[in-house]
Scaffold this motif. Structure first.
Motif, PDB file in Angstrom:
ATOM      1  N   SER A   1     -26.422  14.189 -29.509  1.00 48.60           N
ATOM      2  CA  SER A   1     -27.560  13.843 -30.368  1.00 48.60           C
ATOM      3  C   SER A   1     -27.462  14.558 -31.714  1.00 48.60           C
ATOM      4  O   SER A   1     -27.782  13.977 -32.753  1.00 48.60           O
TER       5      SER A   1
ATOM      6  N   SER B   1     -24.864  12.755 -33.799  1.00 44.67           N
ATOM      7  CA  SER B   1     -25.431  11.501 -34.297  1.00 44.67           C
ATOM      8  C   SER B   1     -26.346  11.762 -35.487  1.00 44.67           C
ATOM      9  O   SER B   1     -26.292  11.044 -36.492  1.00 44.67           O
ATOM     10  N   GLN B   2     -27.167  12.807 -35.397  1.00 49.85           N
ATOM     11  CA  GLN B   2     -28.067  13.145 -36.507  1.00 49.85           C
ATOM     12  C   GLN B   2     -27.274  13.535 -37.755  1.00 49.85           C
ATOM     13  O   GLN B   2     -27.630  13.139 -38.874  1.00 49.85           O
TER      14      GLN B   2
ATOM     15  N   ARG C   1     -25.784  10.434 -39.326  1.00 48.94           N
ATOM     16  CA  ARG C   1     -26.816   9.596 -39.965  1.00 48.94           C
ATOM     17  C   ARG C   1     -27.475  10.302 -41.142  1.00 48.94           C
ATOM     18  O   ARG C   1     -28.416   9.777 -41.728  1.00 48.94           O
TER      19      ARG C   1
ATOM     20  N   THR D   1     -29.421  12.809 -41.130  1.00 50.11           N
ATOM     21  CA  THR D   1     -30.782  13.282 -40.879  1.00 50.11           C
ATOM     22  C   THR D   1     -30.797  14.772 -40.542  1.00 50.11           C
ATOM     23  O   THR D   1     -31.858  15.350 -40.383  1.00 50.11           O
ATOM     24  N   ALA D   2     -29.611  15.371 -40.420  1.00 49.14           N
ATOM     25  CA  ALA D   2     -29.507  16.810 -40.167  1.00 49.14           C
ATOM     26  C   ALA D   2     -28.207  17.310 -40.770  1.00 49.14           C
ATOM     27  O   ALA D   2     -27.236  16.567 -40.877  1.00 49.14           O
TER      28      ALA D   2
END
Length: 194
Positions: free
Chosen positions: A43, A46-47, A50, A52-53
């Motif tokens: 996870s 993936s972040q 993307r 997002t992190a």
């Protein structure tokens, strides 16, 4: 009195998602493959991909080691120029430490071959052992002894490997490699997945 003007604009952290995804895909790795190799949750990967992190320094270091690149290359958005000979420094070789069991496993093969062909340098301390559960069906291991004295066990069957000799065995059964000598043992191990 002089006025000091402070620049309110701060540099944004590097966006590493696209670079991470490119490096992972160039090596033919899934998110799960990279997660397992780097020790970073799927996870989180993936972040990061993307955007997002952003990874911590520790996570970036683990990812860079797992991908066989420098942290600078991972954090760069520029596509690197590929050199005709890629040299890895000793500290860039990913290592799976098993100090509790008396072994160190250096990953010598490129990450893009993980899950198909893998090769390692295995170091076993005196009394150390690399004990493995069965791998995927049809998997085989090929162990060449470079130094010391080891015993290979497959499904309860044990054999001593001679210095310079190679043991070839089914790795889809429980197996173990044990240092039975009085000095450190070193071996090269190739794993072939079917």
């Amino acid at each position: 009195m002089k006025k000091v003007i402070v620049n309110q604009q701060t540099a944004a952290p590097p966006q590493v998602g696209a670079t991470l995804q490119r490096l992972r895909q160039e090596r033919g790795l899934t998110l799960e493959d990279l997660s397992r190799t780097a020790g970073v949750s799927k996870s989180m990967l993936s972040q990061i991909e993307r955007e997002t992190a952003n990874p911590t320094i520790a996570v970036a270091w683990r990812l860079a080691n797992a991908l066989g690149v420098s942290i600078a290359e991972l954090l760069s958005s520029a596509t690197p120029v590929v050199d005709s000979i890629r040299m890895l420094e000793p500290h860039e070789t990913p290592t799976l430490p098993g100090e509790h069991a008396g072994y160190i496993l250096k990953i010598l093969g490129p990450m893009e071959l993980a899950g198909r062909f893998e090769w390692y340098e295995l170091s076993l301390a005196v009394g150390g052992a690399l004990v493995s559960a069965s791998h995927d069906p049809g998997a085989t291991e090929h162990l060449t002894l470079l130094q010391g004295s080891v015993e290979v066990e497959v499904d309860g069957n044990k054999k001593k490997l001679k210095l310079g000799g190679t043991a070839r065995y089914e790795a889809d059964k429980n197996h173990a490699i044990r240092n039975i000598g009085k000095t450190e043992a070193k071996a090269l191990m190739v794993v072939i997945h079917r």
